[in-house]
Design a protein around this motif. Structure first.
Motif, PDB file in Angstrom:
ATOM      1  N   GLY A  59       0.813  -1.206   0.000  1.00 50.76           N
ATOM      2  CA  GLY A  59       0.000   0.000   0.000  1.00 50.76           C
ATOM      3  C   GLY A  59       0.843   1.251   0.000  1.00 50.76           C
ATOM      4  N   TYR A  60       0.154   2.362  -0.138  1.00 47.85           N
ATOM      5  CA  TYR A  60       0.825   3.660  -0.154  1.00 47.85           C
ATOM      6  C   TYR A  60       0.994   4.180   1.271  1.00 47.85           C
ATOM      7  N   TYR A  61       1.803   5.216   1.390  1.00 54.70           N
ATOM      8  CA  TYR A  61       2.142   5.760   2.697  1.00 54.70           C
ATOM      9  C   TYR A  61       1.318   7.004   3.026  1.00 54.70           C
ATOM     10  N   ALA A  62       0.034   6.946   2.717  1.00 52.08           N
ATOM     11  CA  ALA A  62      -0.839   8.077   3.053  1.00 52.08           C
ATOM     12  C   ALA A  62      -0.838   8.350   4.552  1.00 52.08           C
ATOM     13  N   ALA A  63      -0.658   7.296   5.355  1.00 51.27           N
ATOM     14  CA  ALA A  63      -0.616   7.494   6.813  1.00 51.27           C
ATOM     15  C   ALA A  63       0.493   8.463   7.197  1.00 51.27           C
TER      16      ALA A  63
END
Length: 521
Positions: free
Chosen positions: A156-160
């Motif tokens: 997943g992406y690192y939107a967090a």
């Protein structure tokens, strides 16, 4: 370069020194094309009067940095425009250390925010923001901290990390699995073509991949990080020098992985010192550490991989750790088995004894779920042999040390299990009526896939010292410390498969000082 020379080089490079101006007349390699600071900047290992600032030079795919030292200058300022520079100096980025730069900036004021940047040749890094800790003994009214772990690139992406930059935290506790050593899988959200790392060059490449992410770079540039590792920084489920996958020289692989960790994180040079006095092959690296936020809290950061005993009752037909039947595994009761190594256990007990009841809160930052978690049959339940459940004697020794030293308001932070768990620390997990002596918050992953959350409600019924669990959401936790209370907010991204995902509050909990009792808010 042997380990002793590597340590000397790291220690010398970390000094806040000034190179002669003539050193900066050196010409950068002609084929070093693009911004040398494409991996960003970071800071970490803060103290009340110093902090480490970090970067790693990187050429693009058409270039190379060569083997000669590259001069790098740095500045630390009170303001983002660098009108009020408080420290500056210069050093070299050495090929032997992956062209990384670790500067231990001294003589800073306590409890202060600073800005920093690097320069080399015609290139200037982005600006990073860091801070020092409150002075020992200083009265502190509050600290805002984040804890996070498990950021597998492919999942997943690192939107967090993008959202964490808006949380205005004073520091991040990263509790393990910064990289993953796997090759790409079948259902990856984003992929890469890197082979599984086995040597220093391939571990360096894996860190470069992860650190190329702009949201992760932004989180590093926003505040200092205090870090430990878990297993994937080397290989899944390793324990000490025990490796679930047969290798001819696992010690050499582990040593390479440890060096790559140092090169790519804002760590002090002294973390390498144990390489001289530890294992004969020089594979040991001392990362457990402690510090304080004035009188508000003491924190102890643990290493739960390097010194642990091999997992109990391993099944030869299974690779790695797994669930075992507690009553069918006599190894679990062996008091000689250790999760931390006996030396680290003594170090922690001594630190708790020395602190006494002076701090308001006692933070123990470690890598995984702490509380007993029984699965399945009530008559012969199963436990994971890779968490604290696989090392019950070490867990009980830590609990006993907290009780005997009257450590105020123990709070354990962890990660690893790709799920949020919130619970009470029991004086004796085998006695359901024993008192709660502290609380724990085990965080979910930044991006790594969940292990599944359908069974968590049943697990909580079987283990009622836990008050909350969620195995579906990914994100991080924010802990707000005040003298009279602690508030923990679980933040979760809406869709980890999207780089532009929003974020939501999953749950919030409060603990009143002097009462080891969690209240949902």
């Amino acid at each position: 370069m042997n380990r002793r020379d590597l340590l000397k080089l790291a220690a010398f490079s970390a000094l806040a020194q000034s190179l002669p101006r003539s050193a900066f007349g050196l010409t950068l390699p002609g084929n070093a094309i693009g911004n040398l600071f494409s991996l960003g900047v970071a800071s970490g290992s803060p103290r009340h009067d110093s902090v480490v600032i970090w970067t790693r030079l990187m050429a693009d795919e058409t270039g190379a940095l060569g083997s000669k030292p590259i001069p790098v200058s740095w500045e630390v300022a009170d303001d983002e425009q660098f009108r009020r520079i408080v420290q500056k100096g210069s050093t070299h980025a050495h090929a032997e250390l992956g062209h990384s730069v670790h500067v231990e900036v001294p003589e800073l004021a306590p409890d202060r925010w600073y800005f920093y940047r690097f320069r080399s040749g015609q290139y200037t890094s982005r600006v990073g923001r860091t801070r020092t800790l409150p002075a020992p003994g200083a009265a502190v009214t509050g600290m805002r901290l984040a804890y996070a772990s498990c950021q597998r690139w492919e999942h997943g992406y690192y939107a967090a990390w993008r959202h964490l930059q808006a949380e205005a935290v004073d520091a991040v506790f990263f509790v393990g699995d910064y990289i993953y050593e796997y090759s790409r899988g079948k259902n990856d959200i984003r992929s890469h073509d890197l082979p599984k790392p086995t040597d220093l060059a391939s571990y360096r490449d894996r860190y470069a991949l992860y650190k190329s992410d702009p949201d992760l770079q932004g989180a590093h540039a926003a505040c200092p990080w205090l870090m430990t590792w878990d297993d994937h920084e080397v290989i899944n489920d390793y324990a000490g020098l025990s490796n679930p996958v047969a290798e001819t020289d696992f010690a050499a692989r582990r040593a390479a992985a440890y060096q790559a960790f140092y090169e790519n994180q804002p760590m002090r040079a002294r973390t390498l010192t144990r390489a001289l006095t530890g294992l004969a092959d020089g594979a040991e690296m001392r990362i457990y550490d402690r510090g304080s936020f004035g009188t508000l809290a003491d924190f102890h950061i643990l290493d739960c991989r390097q010194y642990r005993s091999p997992q109990a009752c391993l099944d030869p037909d299974k690779r790695g750790a797994h669930t075992i039947r507690r009553d069918a595994c006599s190894e679990l009761a062996d008091p000689a088995r250790t999760f931390l190594g006996m030396e680290q256990e003594r170090w922690l007990a001594d630190g708790l004894k020395a602190a006494g009841t002076k701090p308001r809160w006692t933070l123990i930052v470690q890598t995984t779920r702490f509380g007993q978690t029984l699965y399945g049959s009530t008559k012969n339940p199963g436990v994971s042999n890779d968490t604290w459940d696989g090392y019950p004697a070490t867990r009980q020794r830590l609990i006993n040390a907290l009780i005997q030293n009257r450590s105020p308001n123990p709070v354990l932070l962890g990660g690893d299990v790709h799920a949020n768990w919130v619970g009470h620390i029991k004086a004796d997990y085998n006695k359901p009526d024993s008192p709660s002596i502290g609380v724990e918050f085990t965080g979910t992953s930044i991006s790594s896939n969940s292990n599944g959350g359908d069974n968590i409600p049943n697990h909580i019924k079987q283990n009622p010292h836990f008050v909350f669990g969620d195995g579906f959401k990914r994100g991080y936790g924010v802990v707000e410390l005040e003298p009279d209370r602690l508030t923990t907010t679980l933040r979760a991204v809406v869709d980890p498969t999207r780089a532009d995902s929003g974020i939501e509050t999953l749950a919030r909990f409060e603990v009143e000082a002097g009462k080891a009792l969690i209240h949902p808010r």
